[in-house]
Design an enzyme around this catalytic site. Sequence first.
Site, PDB file in Angstrom:
ATOM      1  N   GLU A  22      39.046  55.676  41.068  1.00 31.70           N
ATOM      2  CA  GLU A  22      38.514  55.376  42.400  1.00 31.70           C
ATOM      3  C   GLU A  22      39.497  55.865  43.457  1.00 31.70           C
ATOM      4  OE1 GLU A  22      37.635  51.184  42.418  1.00 31.70           O
ATOM      5  OE2 GLU A  22      36.112  51.396  40.863  1.00 31.70           O
ATOM      6  N   HIS A  48      32.929  50.482  45.156  1.00 26.98           N
ATOM      7  CA  HIS A  48      33.692  49.261  44.845  1.00 26.98           C
ATOM      8  C   HIS A  48      33.607  48.298  46.029  1.00 26.98           C
ATOM      9  CE1 HIS A  48      37.158  47.390  42.353  1.00 26.98           C
ATOM     10  NE2 HIS A  48      36.463  46.461  42.986  1.00 26.98           N
ATOM     11  N   ARG A  51      34.540  46.428  36.388  1.00 27.76           N
ATOM     12  CA  ARG A  51      35.623  47.405  36.589  1.00 27.76           C
ATOM     13  C   ARG A  51      35.230  48.676  35.854  1.00 27.76           C
ATOM     14  NH1 ARG A  51      37.050  44.663  40.151  1.00 27.76           N
ATOM     15  NH2 ARG A  51      39.075  43.700  40.540  1.00 27.76           N
TER      16      ARG A  51
HETATM   17  N1  LIG Z   1      32.993  45.075  42.206  1.00 32.28           N
HETATM   18  C1  LIG Z   1      33.613  44.130  42.867  1.00 32.28           C
HETATM   19  O1  LIG Z   1      33.740  44.193  44.100  1.00 32.28           O
HETATM   20  C2  LIG Z   1      34.130  42.925  42.137  1.00 32.28           C
HETATM   21  C3  LIG Z   1      34.418  41.753  42.862  1.00 32.28           C
HETATM   22  C4  LIG Z   1      34.836  40.624  42.157  1.00 32.28           C
HETATM   23  C5  LIG Z   1      34.992  40.668  40.789  1.00 32.28           C
HETATM   24  N2  LIG Z   1      34.743  41.818  40.111  1.00 32.28           N
HETATM   25  C6  LIG Z   1      34.919  41.877  38.657  1.00 32.28           C
HETATM   26  O2  LIG Z   1      34.036  40.966  38.041  1.00 32.28           O
HETATM   27  C7  LIG Z   1      34.697  40.407  36.914  1.00 32.28           C
HETATM   28  C8  LIG Z   1      34.037  39.102  36.507  1.00 32.28           C
HETATM   29  O3  LIG Z   1      34.228  38.132  37.516  1.00 32.28           O
HETATM   30  P1  LIG Z   1      33.876  36.592  37.235  1.00 32.28           P
HETATM   31  O4  LIG Z   1      34.175  35.850  38.482  1.00 32.28           O
HETATM   32  O5  LIG Z   1      32.532  36.455  36.623  1.00 32.28           O
HETATM   33  O6  LIG Z   1      34.998  36.270  36.156  1.00 32.28           O
HETATM   34  P2  LIG Z   1      35.062  35.032  35.140  1.00 32.28           P
HETATM   35  O7  LIG Z   1      36.482  34.903  34.779  1.00 32.28           O
HETATM   36  O8  LIG Z   1      34.331  33.852  35.703  1.00 32.28           O
HETATM   37  O9  LIG Z   1      34.224  35.541  33.890  1.00 32.28           O
HETATM   38  C9  LIG Z   1      34.658  36.525  33.016  1.00 32.28           C
HETATM   39  C10 LIG Z   1      33.967  36.238  31.680  1.00 32.28           C
HETATM   40  O10 LIG Z   1      34.229  37.339  30.804  1.00 32.28           O
HETATM   41  C11 LIG Z   1      34.299  36.795  29.508  1.00 32.28           C
HETATM   42  N3  LIG Z   1      34.891  37.726  28.573  1.00 32.28           N
HETATM   43  C12 LIG Z   1      36.206  37.978  28.341  1.00 32.28           C
HETATM   44  N4  LIG Z   1      36.340  38.884  27.364  1.00 32.28           N
HETATM   45  C13 LIG Z   1      35.075  39.216  26.973  1.00 32.28           C
HETATM   46  C14 LIG Z   1      34.565  40.107  26.000  1.00 32.28           C
HETATM   47  N5  LIG Z   1      35.358  40.837  25.210  1.00 32.28           N
HETATM   48  N6  LIG Z   1      33.221  40.213  25.868  1.00 32.28           N
HETATM   49  C15 LIG Z   1      32.398  39.501  26.663  1.00 32.28           C
HETATM   50  N7  LIG Z   1      32.836  38.622  27.594  1.00 32.28           N
HETATM   51  C16 LIG Z   1      34.157  38.490  27.739  1.00 32.28           C
HETATM   52  C17 LIG Z   1      35.088  35.502  29.692  1.00 32.28           C
HETATM   53  O11 LIG Z   1      34.902  34.624  28.599  1.00 32.28           O
HETATM   54  C18 LIG Z   1      34.476  34.969  30.985  1.00 32.28           C
HETATM   55  O12 LIG Z   1      33.385  34.108  30.718  1.00 32.28           O
HETATM   56  C19 LIG Z   1      36.156  40.288  37.402  1.00 32.28           C
HETATM   57  O13 LIG Z   1      37.070  40.252  36.337  1.00 32.28           O
HETATM   58  C20 LIG Z   1      36.332  41.502  38.258  1.00 32.28           C
HETATM   59  O14 LIG Z   1      36.902  42.561  37.510  1.00 32.28           O
HETATM   60  C21 LIG Z   1      34.316  42.937  40.761  1.00 32.28           C
END
Ligand SMILES: NC(=O)c1ccc[n+]([C@@H]2O[C@H](COP(=O)([O-])OP(=O)(O)OC[C@H]3O[C@@H](n4cnc5c(N)ncnc54)[C@H](O)[C@@H]3O)[C@@H](O)[C@H]2O)c1
Length: 331
Positions: free
Chosen positions: A264, A283, A235
Amino acid sequence: MTYRIVLTDYEFPDLAPEREVLAEAGLELTACQAKSEDELIAACAGADAVINQYAQLTPRVIRSLDKCRIISRYGIGLNTIDVPTATELGIYIGNVPDGSLEEVSDHAIALMLSVARGLGKFDRAVKSGLWDYTVVKPLYRLRGRTLGLLSFGNIAQRVAIKMAGFGLRIIAHDPYGNPARAKELGVELVDLDTLCRESDFLSVHVPLVAETHHILSTAQFALMKPSAIVVNTARGPVIDEAALVAALQDGRLAGAGLDVFEQEPVAKDHPLLGMDNVVLSSHAAWYSEDSEYEIRTKTARNVVDVMQGRLPTYLANPAVRDLARGPVAAE
Ligand SMILES: NC(=O)c1ccc[n+]([C@@H]2O[C@H](COP(=O)([O-])OP(=O)(O)OC[C@H]3O[C@@H](n4cnc5c(N)ncnc54)[C@H](O)[C@@H]3O)[C@@H](O)[C@H]2O)c1
């Protein structure tokens, strides 16, 4: 019983997949393009269920949803929804945590390789009649370098698995990361400063929450190698964009691959748009024909679940269980 199902906003060319899933359960969709708080409150008045894409469901908007039993969000991130308020009011939140893991991890790698191999610069040079490999100087061999992952969640783990053939050392920072899983994938868990200092490629995968807002800013970029490349498919606001622009302009970072931005769509006069050492997308890391269909149908199915008295297939706020509005289904 007729339920009012409201879609707050959407960027899809049509709503056929959502309507098809809802129609099977005798439900109709009222589609809006509401953005401001007042527009959202008016659009969602009387809703039994709300589907949401990018519009911000603030505490004020959520408090106005006096009948709503579920907010179902397209995709993974929940940063458009004030989760504590919805939970406190007994509103289920549904999402689709497994709809685009392959696409986002592929996209992060594509951005990383594009910048690391100078593809943006080559593409522009060759198309303008310039046949000169020095336009990308200096590039470095990937093998032996360090890939840093900011988070070790589902997407970051897929990046680690897919990048295993490139001969990189892989490190990750995630305070809640699973050490056994990291060991299994040959990934070393490190603190944030170490991640910044040692990464040649830093790929960001943290969710946007208060704790991760601007998690990469001037102090972190100052620790990084001037040859390092930053990739963000998570994000926009997890990176302090002004600090990133300054680091790229001053040569304190070599390049960036960005799918997400603090605002965005990105402003037409944004300095990132004029930079040669960045590759951008809109995005869209989540997108493939397969993931689009999967996310849209699963988002609608979460609503059908609740309207038919079941828990949503993907319940993102399990703490709601004892507070939930309306019938709570047997598990
Ligand atoms: N660009 C896009 O089109 C798109 C699409 C899907 C998801 N995303 C983004 O990708 C992100 C991650 O997705 P995911 O499926 O891997 O999520 P997930 O929930 O599997 O993983 C998120 C990880 O972040 C960790 N985390 C939380 N706080 C943290 C911190 N302060 N420092 C380091 N790590 C921390 C958590 O422990 C977890 O392991 C989503 O939250 C979303 O915002 C973007």
